[in-house]
Design a protein around this motif. Structure first.
Motif, PDB file in Angstrom:
ATOM      1  N   GLU A 126      13.267  19.732 -39.809  1.00 44.98           N
ATOM      2  CA  GLU A 126      12.035  19.800 -40.551  1.00 44.98           C
ATOM      3  C   GLU A 126      11.570  18.408 -41.354  1.00 44.98           C
ATOM      4  OE1 GLU A 126      12.701  22.816 -43.553  1.00 44.98           O
ATOM      5  OE2 GLU A 126      12.692  24.076 -41.917  1.00 44.98           O
ATOM      6  N   PHE A 127      10.477  17.870 -41.379  1.00 44.58           N
ATOM      7  CA  PHE A 127      10.130  16.904 -42.149  1.00 44.58           C
ATOM      8  C   PHE A 127       8.531  16.871 -42.684  1.00 44.58           C
ATOM      9  CE2 PHE A 127      10.224  16.155 -37.675  1.00 44.58           C
ATOM     10  CZ  PHE A 127       9.187  15.822 -37.050  1.00 44.58           C
ATOM     11  N   GLU A 128       8.485  16.048 -43.455  1.00 45.87           N
ATOM     12  CA  GLU A 128       6.716  15.982 -44.064  1.00 45.87           C
ATOM     13  C   GLU A 128       5.955  14.846 -43.408  1.00 45.87           C
ATOM     14  OE1 GLU A 128       7.376  15.906 -48.322  1.00 45.87           O
ATOM     15  OE2 GLU A 128       7.481  17.918 -48.581  1.00 45.87           O
ATOM     16  N   ILE A 129       4.753  15.299 -43.355  1.00 48.76           N
ATOM     17  CA  ILE A 129       3.730  14.184 -42.594  1.00 48.76           C
ATOM     18  C   ILE A 129       2.547  14.010 -43.636  1.00 48.76           C
ATOM     19  CG2 ILE A 129       4.457  14.700 -40.200  1.00 48.76           C
ATOM     20  CD1 ILE A 129       1.610  16.101 -40.017  1.00 48.76           C
ATOM     21  N   LYS A 164     -10.725  13.440 -29.424  1.00 43.20           N
ATOM     22  CA  LYS A 164     -11.438  12.540 -28.579  1.00 43.20           C
ATOM     23  C   LYS A 164     -11.253  11.186 -29.015  1.00 43.20           C
ATOM     24  CE  LYS A 164     -14.970  15.695 -27.442  1.00 43.20           C
ATOM     25  NZ  LYS A 164     -15.641  16.731 -28.274  1.00 43.20           N
ATOM     26  N   SER A 165     -10.721  10.821 -30.180  1.00 45.40           N
ATOM     27  CA  SER A 165     -10.609   9.466 -30.575  1.00 45.40           C
ATOM     28  C   SER A 165      -8.974   9.145 -31.064  1.00 45.40           C
ATOM     29  CB  SER A 165     -11.458   9.257 -31.798  1.00 45.40           C
ATOM     30  OG  SER A 165     -11.192   9.841 -32.893  1.00 45.40           O
ATOM     31  N   PHE A 166      -8.235  10.119 -31.083  1.00 48.12           N
ATOM     32  CA  PHE A 166      -6.733   9.648 -31.384  1.00 48.12           C
ATOM     33  C   PHE A 166      -6.185   9.635 -30.103  1.00 48.12           C
ATOM     34  CE2 PHE A 166      -2.478  11.088 -32.571  1.00 48.12           C
ATOM     35  CZ  PHE A 166      -2.143  10.030 -33.655  1.00 48.12           C
ATOM     36  N   LEU A 167      -5.445   8.671 -30.240  1.00 45.54           N
ATOM     37  CA  LEU A 167      -4.158   8.456 -28.993  1.00 45.54           C
ATOM     38  C   LEU A 167      -3.061   8.689 -29.224  1.00 45.54           C
ATOM     39  CD1 LEU A 167      -4.079   7.669 -25.942  1.00 45.54           C
ATOM     40  CD2 LEU A 167      -3.760   5.547 -26.818  1.00 45.54           C
ATOM     41  N   PRO A 168      -2.453   9.833 -28.889  1.00 45.10           N
ATOM     42  CA  PRO A 168      -1.066  10.118 -29.495  1.00 45.10           C
ATOM     43  C   PRO A 168      -0.126   9.003 -28.879  1.00 45.10           C
ATOM     44  CG  PRO A 168      -1.914  11.859 -27.940  1.00 45.10           C
ATOM     45  CD  PRO A 168      -2.920  10.864 -28.038  1.00 45.10           C
ATOM     46  N   GLN A 169       0.541   8.444 -29.667  1.00 48.42           N
ATOM     47  CA  GLN A 169       1.715   7.435 -29.423  1.00 48.42           C
ATOM     48  C   GLN A 169       2.771   7.625 -30.376  1.00 48.42           C
ATOM     49  OE1 GLN A 169       1.965   5.377 -26.615  1.00 48.42           O
ATOM     50  NE2 GLN A 169       0.180   6.222 -25.916  1.00 48.42           N
ATOM     51  N   PRO A 170       3.993   7.136 -30.241  1.00 46.00           N
ATOM     52  CA  PRO A 170       4.965   7.408 -31.202  1.00 46.00           C
ATOM     53  C   PRO A 170       4.691   6.634 -32.520  1.00 46.00           C
ATOM     54  CG  PRO A 170       6.211   6.857 -29.049  1.00 46.00           C
ATOM     55  CD  PRO A 170       4.448   6.535 -29.168  1.00 46.00           C
ATOM     56  N   GLY A 171       4.195   5.406 -32.250  1.00 43.91           N
ATOM     57  CA  GLY A 171       3.684   4.548 -33.623  1.00 43.91           C
ATOM     58  C   GLY A 171       2.666   5.235 -34.655  1.00 43.91           C
ATOM     59  N   ALA A 172       1.805   5.994 -34.047  1.00 46.95           N
ATOM     60  CA  ALA A 172       0.885   6.703 -34.756  1.00 46.95           C
ATOM     61  C   ALA A 172       1.317   7.923 -35.317  1.00 46.95           C
ATOM     62  CB  ALA A 172      -0.333   7.174 -33.911  1.00 46.95           C
ATOM     63  N   PHE A 173       2.265   8.499 -34.575  1.00 41.14           N
ATOM     64  CA  PHE A 173       3.104   9.850 -35.029  1.00 41.14           C
ATOM     65  C   PHE A 173       3.990   9.148 -36.108  1.00 41.14           C
ATOM     66  CE2 PHE A 173       6.973  12.016 -35.096  1.00 41.14           C
ATOM     67  CZ  PHE A 173       6.443  13.396 -35.414  1.00 41.14           C
ATOM     68  N   PHE A 174       4.643   8.338 -35.996  1.00 41.98           N
ATOM     69  CA  PHE A 174       5.672   7.699 -37.296  1.00 41.98           C
ATOM     70  C   PHE A 174       4.857   7.326 -38.329  1.00 41.98           C
ATOM     71  CE2 PHE A 174       8.850   6.756 -33.513  1.00 41.98           C
ATOM     72  CZ  PHE A 174       9.466   8.208 -33.626  1.00 41.98           C
ATOM     73  N   ASP A 186      13.228   9.878 -41.529  1.00 44.57           N
ATOM     74  CA  ASP A 186      12.881  10.431 -40.649  1.00 44.57           C
ATOM     75  C   ASP A 186      12.435   9.897 -39.215  1.00 44.57           C
ATOM     76  OD1 ASP A 186      13.272  12.847 -42.197  1.00 44.57           O
ATOM     77  OD2 ASP A 186      11.202  12.771 -42.790  1.00 44.57           O
ATOM     78  N   GLU A 187      11.905   8.928 -39.020  1.00 39.54           N
ATOM     79  CA  GLU A 187      12.022   8.143 -37.835  1.00 39.54           C
ATOM     80  C   GLU A 187      13.138   8.039 -36.910  1.00 39.54           C
ATOM     81  OE1 GLU A 187       9.906   4.041 -36.035  1.00 39.54           O
ATOM     82  OE2 GLU A 187       9.280   4.667 -38.033  1.00 39.54           O
ATOM     83  N   LYS A 188      14.164   7.649 -37.873  1.00 42.36           N
ATOM     84  CA  LYS A 188      15.473   7.211 -37.028  1.00 42.36           C
ATOM     85  C   LYS A 188      15.998   8.775 -36.755  1.00 42.36           C
ATOM     86  CE  LYS A 188      19.177   4.917 -36.872  1.00 42.36           C
ATOM     87  NZ  LYS A 188      20.034   5.340 -35.490  1.00 42.36           N
ATOM     88  N   VAL A 205      15.829  12.466 -29.915  1.00 41.07           N
ATOM     89  CA  VAL A 205      15.251  12.039 -28.512  1.00 41.07           C
ATOM     90  C   VAL A 205      16.331  11.490 -27.641  1.00 41.07           C
ATOM     91  CG1 VAL A 205      13.799  10.487 -27.363  1.00 41.07           C
ATOM     92  CG2 VAL A 205      12.783  11.817 -29.125  1.00 41.07           C
ATOM     93  N   MET A 206      17.247  10.661 -28.139  1.00 39.93           N
ATOM     94  CA  MET A 206      18.191  10.033 -27.352  1.00 39.93           C
ATOM     95  C   MET A 206      19.237  11.155 -27.050  1.00 39.93           C
ATOM     96  SD  MET A 206      17.123   6.990 -26.636  1.00 39.93           S
ATOM     97  CE  MET A 206      18.524   6.386 -26.021  1.00 39.93           C
ATOM     98  N   SER A 207      19.530  11.971 -27.869  1.00 40.81           N
ATOM     99  CA  SER A 207      20.406  12.820 -27.424  1.00 40.81           C
ATOM    100  C   SER A 207      19.878  13.863 -26.551  1.00 40.81           C
ATOM    101  CB  SER A 207      21.008  13.831 -28.951  1.00 40.81           C
ATOM    102  OG  SER A 207      21.639  12.856 -29.743  1.00 40.81           O
TER     103      SER A 207
END
Length: 181
Positions: A125-128, A86-96, A104-106, A112-114
């Protein structure tokens, strides 16, 4: 229905008036909408089955509308990332910002570009770090993109799976193997 089968109908009616404005009758129609109701229930059941499967497998799905810049996350995506739907807006910046390794961002942006070029990309695989401080290992697959008539990407989608337990088990197996070598 005399056979005991439920039939769903939609009725519409309007009043008919004489020259004095008095109601003299009704004109209406009744339409059988049983097939529509059944189809709606099948979709609802299918969506519920998908939600449960994603929950048990710790797999979330997402899609991103490139033109509208809108992310859609499944319920399990919010659970994996430890954020409130309800409160989190999924956007690339928030994810990154949750990635533990800035490189990992790069890697993700390159993938995505590929995919937007129609190429197949291997799972990554990566860690968050979740907002509560929990560190997770996740596997991400950018599955496909949708293109318009000119070949321009309009949507991209994929899945993310929490593989933290699997990675911990693999580490324990490696440790145990070293002890017995």
């Amino acid at each position: 229905n005399p056979d005991g089968v439920v039939t769903w109908v939609m009725g519409r009616a309007k009043t008919e008036h004489n020259n004095s404005g008095e109601v003299i009758g009704y004109v209406g129609s009744i339409t059988d909408i049983t097939a529509l109701k059944v189809a709606g229930q099948l979709v609802k059941n299918s969506e519920e089955g998908l939600r449960k499967a994603q929950h048990y497998a710790h797999v979330g799905s997402w899609n991103y509308n490139i033109q509208k810049k809108i992310f859609n996350w499944s319920e399990e995506m919010y659970s994996i990332f430890g954020v409130d739907q309800k409160s989190f807006l999924p956007q690339p910046g928030a994810f990154f910002s949750m990635l533990t390794n800035r490189k990992d961002e790069k890697r993700i942006q390159d993938a995505v570009m590929s995919v937007l070029k129609g190429e197949v990309v291997e799972a990554m695989e990566f860690e968050i770090n979740r907002p509560d401080g929990t560190k997770l290992t996740i596997s991400a697959e950018i599955g496909e993109s949708t293109f318009d008539d000119t070949g321009k990407g309009i949507e991209i989608s994929g899945i993310i799976q929490d593989i933290t337990q699997r990675k911990q088990s693999e580490l324990e197996i490696r440790k145990a193997t070293r002890l017995y070598e």
